[in-house]
Design an enzyme around this catalytic site. Sequence first.
Site, mmCIF file in Angstrom:
data_model
loop_
_atom_site.group_PDB
_atom_site.id
_atom_site.type_symbol
_atom_site.label_atom_id
_atom_site.label_comp_id
_atom_site.label_asym_id
_atom_site.label_seq_id
_atom_site.Cartn_x
_atom_site.Cartn_y
_atom_site.Cartn_z
ATOM 1 N N GLY A 105 53.032 -40.902 69.073
ATOM 2 C CA GLY A 105 53.885 -39.881 68.483
ATOM 3 C C GLY A 105 55.131 -40.506 67.877
ATOM 4 N N GLY A 148 57.587 -38.232 66.467
ATOM 5 C CA GLY A 148 58.581 -37.175 66.310
ATOM 6 C C GLY A 148 59.891 -37.647 66.910
ATOM 7 C CG HIS A 208 61.695 -18.347 66.668
ATOM 8 N ND1 HIS A 208 62.421 -17.486 65.892
ATOM 9 C CD2 HIS A 208 62.485 -19.420 66.888
ATOM 10 C CE1 HIS A 208 63.613 -18.036 65.657
ATOM 11 N NE2 HIS A 208 63.674 -19.204 66.246
ATOM 12 N NE ARG A 215 64.868 -19.742 69.556
ATOM 13 C CZ ARG A 215 64.718 -20.995 69.188
ATOM 14 N NH1 ARG A 215 63.740 -21.710 69.708
ATOM 15 N NH2 ARG A 215 65.534 -21.523 68.317
ATOM 16 C CD GLU A 226 56.954 -28.151 71.206
ATOM 17 O OE1 GLU A 226 57.525 -28.612 70.196
ATOM 18 O OE2 GLU A 226 56.275 -27.109 71.181
ATOM 19 C CG LEU A 266 65.995 -30.376 67.225
ATOM 20 C CD1 LEU A 266 66.865 -30.213 65.988
ATOM 21 C CD2 LEU A 266 64.650 -30.961 66.825
HETATM 22 C C1 LIG Z 1 59.871 -24.537 62.312
HETATM 23 C C2 LIG Z 1 60.505 -25.089 63.539
HETATM 24 C C3 LIG Z 1 61.884 -25.146 63.654
HETATM 25 C C4 LIG Z 1 62.487 -25.661 64.787
HETATM 26 N N1 LIG Z 1 63.844 -25.692 64.855
HETATM 27 C C5 LIG Z 1 64.436 -26.234 65.943
HETATM 28 C C6 LIG Z 1 65.847 -26.324 66.020
HETATM 29 O O1 LIG Z 1 66.576 -25.920 65.106
HETATM 30 N N2 LIG Z 1 66.396 -26.882 67.111
HETATM 31 C C7 LIG Z 1 65.637 -27.361 68.144
HETATM 32 O O2 LIG Z 1 66.191 -27.877 69.085
HETATM 33 N N3 LIG Z 1 64.290 -27.285 68.085
HETATM 34 C C8 LIG Z 1 63.669 -26.739 67.018
HETATM 35 N N4 LIG Z 1 62.305 -26.666 66.974
HETATM 36 C C9 LIG Z 1 61.494 -27.296 68.027
HETATM 37 C C10 LIG Z 1 61.443 -28.799 67.813
HETATM 38 O O3 LIG Z 1 61.380 -29.085 66.455
HETATM 39 C C11 LIG Z 1 60.259 -29.449 68.472
HETATM 40 O O4 LIG Z 1 60.102 -29.001 69.763
HETATM 41 C C12 LIG Z 1 60.441 -30.951 68.527
HETATM 42 O O5 LIG Z 1 60.749 -31.451 67.263
HETATM 43 C C13 LIG Z 1 59.230 -31.660 69.083
HETATM 44 O O6 LIG Z 1 59.408 -33.046 68.963
HETATM 45 P P1 LIG Z 1 58.414 -34.056 69.612
HETATM 46 O O7 LIG Z 1 58.951 -35.403 69.294
HETATM 47 O O8 LIG Z 1 58.193 -33.718 71.017
HETATM 48 O O9 LIG Z 1 57.012 -33.832 68.883
HETATM 49 P P2 LIG Z 1 56.584 -33.724 67.343
HETATM 50 O O10 LIG Z 1 57.708 -33.791 66.418
HETATM 51 O O11 LIG Z 1 55.661 -32.564 67.267
HETATM 52 O O12 LIG Z 1 55.769 -35.042 67.092
HETATM 53 C C14 LIG Z 1 54.473 -35.242 67.556
HETATM 54 C C15 LIG Z 1 54.024 -36.613 67.138
HETATM 55 O O13 LIG Z 1 52.844 -36.934 67.829
HETATM 56 C C16 LIG Z 1 51.856 -37.391 66.939
HETATM 57 N N5 LIG Z 1 50.562 -37.023 67.511
HETATM 58 C C17 LIG Z 1 50.157 -35.823 67.977
HETATM 59 N N6 LIG Z 1 48.914 -35.920 68.477
HETATM 60 C C18 LIG Z 1 48.544 -37.198 68.329
HETATM 61 C C19 LIG Z 1 47.356 -37.919 68.660
HETATM 62 N N7 LIG Z 1 46.330 -37.348 69.272
HETATM 63 N N8 LIG Z 1 47.298 -39.223 68.324
HETATM 64 C C20 LIG Z 1 48.346 -39.843 67.709
HETATM 65 N N9 LIG Z 1 49.479 -39.211 67.403
HETATM 66 C C21 LIG Z 1 49.567 -37.907 67.709
HETATM 67 C C22 LIG Z 1 52.182 -36.741 65.631
HETATM 68 O O14 LIG Z 1 51.641 -37.516 64.584
HETATM 69 C C23 LIG Z 1 53.699 -36.784 65.668
HETATM 70 O O15 LIG Z 1 54.138 -38.036 65.225
HETATM 71 C C24 LIG Z 1 61.687 -26.136 65.841
HETATM 72 C C25 LIG Z 1 60.308 -26.081 65.735
HETATM 73 C C26 LIG Z 1 59.712 -25.531 64.609
HETATM 74 C C27 LIG Z 1 58.232 -25.400 64.557
#
Ligand SMILES: Cc1cc2nc3c(=O)[nH]c(=O)nc-3n(C[C@H](O)[C@H](O)[C@H](O)COP(=O)(O)OP(=O)(O)OC[C@H]3O[C@@H](n4cnc5c(N)ncnc54)[C@H](O)[C@@H]3O)c2cc1C
Lengths: 637, 258
Positions: free
Chosen positions: A40, A42, A266, A330, A425, A441
């Site tokens: 990941g 993100g 949401h 929410r 997440e 975030l």
């Molecule tokens: C539209 C929207 C707006 C939002 N706004 C806010 C906000 O204003 N403030 C806030 O705090 N939160 C907000 N959130 C929530 C927040 O964005 C997410 O919870 C957070 O960004 C998740 O980050 P993460 O790094 O955990 O995962 P993600 O950003 O979902 O990244 C997942 C990563 O894992 C990789 N991956 C997934 N499965 C596999 C696999 N099997 N093999 C290899 N790679 C894989 C993907 O390629 C990606 O790189 C929002 C969410 C959405 C949908």
Amino acid sequence: MTLDAKIPVGPIQEKWDKHRFNMKLVNPANKRKYTIIVVGTGLAGASAAASLGELGYNVQNFCIQDSPRRAHSIAAQGGINAAKNYPNDGDSVWRLFYDTVKGGDYRSREANVYRLAQVSNNIIDQCVAQGVPFAREYGGLLSNRSFGGAQVSRTFYARGQTGQQLLLGAYSSLSRQIKEKKVAMFTRHEMLDLVVIDGKARGIVTRNLITGKIESFAADAVLLATGGYGNVYYLSTNAVNSNATAVWRAHKRGAYFANPCFVQIHPTCIPVTGDHQSKLTLMSESLRNDGRVWVPKAKGDKRPANEIPEEERDYYLERRYPAFGNLVPRDIASRAAKQVCDEGRGVGKTGLAVYLDFADAIKRLGRKAIEEKYGNLFEMYERITDENPYNVPMRIFPAIHYTMGGLWVDYNLQSTVPGLFVLGEANFSDHGANRLGASALMQGLADGYFVAPYTVGNYIGSNKFEPVTTDHPAFKASEKEVDDLVKKLLAVNGTKTAHELNRELGLIMWEYVGMGRSEEGLKKALEEIPKLREEFWKSIKVAGTGETLNQNLEEAGRLADYLELAELIARDALNRRESCGGHFREESQTPEGEAKRDDENYSYVAAWEFKGTEEAPELHKESLTFEHVPLTQRSYK
Amino acid sequence: MMNKTSERPNMHLHLKIWRQLNAAAPGKFVSYEKENVSPDMSFLEMLDELNEHLIKTGGDPVAFDSDCREGICGMCGLVINGQAHGPRRATTTCQLHMRSFNDGDTITIEPWRAKAFPVVRDLVVDRSAFDRIIQAGGYVSVNAGNAQDANALPISKYNSDLAMDAASCIGCGACVAACPNASASLFTSAKVSQLALLPQGLVERKERAINMVSQMDLEGFGDCSNYGECEAACPKEISISNIARMKREYVRAALTSA
Ligand SMILES: Cc1cc2nc3c(=O)[nH]c(=O)nc-3n(C[C@H](O)[C@H](O)[C@H](O)COP(=O)(O)OP(=O)(O)OC[C@H]3O[C@@H](n4cnc5c(N)ncnc54)[C@H](O)[C@@H]3O)c2cc1C
Ligand code: FES
């Protein structure tokens, strides 16, 4: 197995510092001898991969997109919380901690949340140092705004693109480590299995999405930062490639899944227009700072919004929750919207929408100020709906958005599989039954920059690792399983597409495991889901072959996992006969229709152990104690 | 407003789509008829429906990239009737809706075309060159934990806003696809500008400009001759003035180093 959250002893303010002091360190010269896999890119994954690279470990980082910069985090709009108290309005680490535990409806672990609030300030410092262009005041200092569930302004933002800017910050640090060859980046690689050897996570099996090649990677620790599972519901605000495969396959290898039924809906999303709909678009919660939510007082009032006089409008959030008004959390805002629509007072063609109206704010602050704050969101709304929100109120409706549940982790973010850490997440850790806006975030970056680099180091420092290569039989067995699954999906050659079946699953989930859940409905879902799973394996049709880029095959594989995870979500919801946060059991509400918790019986984390696809999973409970935030029924009145 | 979309009838469209099995294979246009297209659909949802039909009838679905479908991840990107991201100003392909088209239209759909963006399959291209440009210097070298208090460094709102304008780039590659020289100058300059406008970026400013520009050349992108097509095609309206800033940064670095 009894669940040990490994919460350090001592006063809550000192736990993290003491714990860090007690950790085993890895000699700087030895770090490069250890390989760490981060799945990941993100906020959680990119920040962890970059930080571990900076420390000197050998990092391998994976993502499914063509570039690490495209992870779903990029889409976060509104902002990120921190306890800086720059506005001098009474914020503190303690208050952020308190708000987050309360906002999560007392279903999170106090010690984790406290640490999150503590490191929140370091995150803002780090991001600014990277060159993240947060919004500023004319004096050159950082600007803040308010988000739901808080009465202070603690949210930092970069226009309506905060996630983008934070992710690009983490991506820039990651890019630097890639250039320095501390991180090896594997894009368009999908993790399809976790490899566990002698009880420890020792690697992963991936499919190269361009060539179809199944490959193994060995390591000393594996970090999953693969995001949430909202797409089980088909329509959600998540990116279309967001999926649950990595966490689900890890679950099948021994990682417990915690609180799967805690799913956030949401309140402010653009309503559905038709069957062609592939995803739902969020309108940031920050809009509720200035927008007023209302519906007509009378049922079935079909007049255009501007023809409904003021006294015939019901600003139901302001009416029901005078203290927080339009900024209630929410879950509360979503349920209230559902209620007024159920009463027949919804607006728009389908009656499944409420208004979010900016007329007052435009009058008060001027159009220019509103444009400055929300311009890009207003444009996005117009592009999608063909309506101009400067002139007519937005129409909004709740949608699946975020998953508080996820793989169970202890205080060190380690799952029940030693050496498997889960960040962002994908884990269940900090948000309890409801996540407050702008806290995901914060959590993702806290995990990646400031928690995992320490706790993973401690794991490396306190364990002995037998050398393992990808020739180990466990890798070969996993590769074969993955390959067999691909072949099995291609061989069915039925009549239904992955989209069709996922849409059907989504309808079941939205209906019975959505905003209102009842014993009867959940039991129905538990009949329907296995039936649909059976149908999937009889009637799925996947085009093409496994040896090329095949997006249809990717979708089918992810759906196969959703069909199993969905059942666990429903089972968890059925088990939890209380309402809390995003989980609303019809049977458990106050006379006014508010969620009613049952602390006596459900003050625990439900962690499920996989026992086989057609077997019932086993429930393990981690009981939660609240020593610092007194358990009270949440009130936003 | 005339023609509120919800009142417009569904459309029948003639699609001409570029099909190519992999980077080595020759590609060609293939025609498809697409009926019953709702004006409320997004362009990619229209392609989703086409693919559903192809899968069910034993055909081969069209490969195209997308993820957020909100205009922010930069994953999508198609050349539609000769225009990168299609006819609507400041709009990514995923945000383009079918109400921008009329019943009976013929729509040509191609991948980004540039030497540095080889086709992977059909409409999917390899944009990893962009990542390598950022790796060449698109960062501030600050390890986690190194930072001072965020407000210890006031930055004028004016500069910060300009930096944010540049930082809005989503890295989709439309600028390259639209440029007659297939130059990556707009993309590269957006990052160079963002960091040149901020005090955090000043320490490494010289190496950054030189290394990122050199990497851009190394990847096989063309030169900038100020056509301005990039700015017109950019879904985030990144200003071409960033290219001028990058050129100044480059000259300044070249003159003062050595
Ligand atoms: C539209 C929207 C707006 C939002 N706004 C806010 C906000 O204003 N403030 C806030 O705090 N939160 C907000 N959130 C929530 C927040 O964005 C997410 O919870 C957070 O960004 C998740 O980050 P993460 O790094 O955990 O995962 P993600 O950003 O979902 O990244 C997942 C990563 O894992 C990789 N991956 C997934 N499965 C596999 C696999 N099997 N093999 C290899 N790679 C894989 C993907 O390629 C990606 O790189 C929002 C969410 C959405 C949908
Ligand atoms: S799919 Fe993300 S920008 Fe279009």
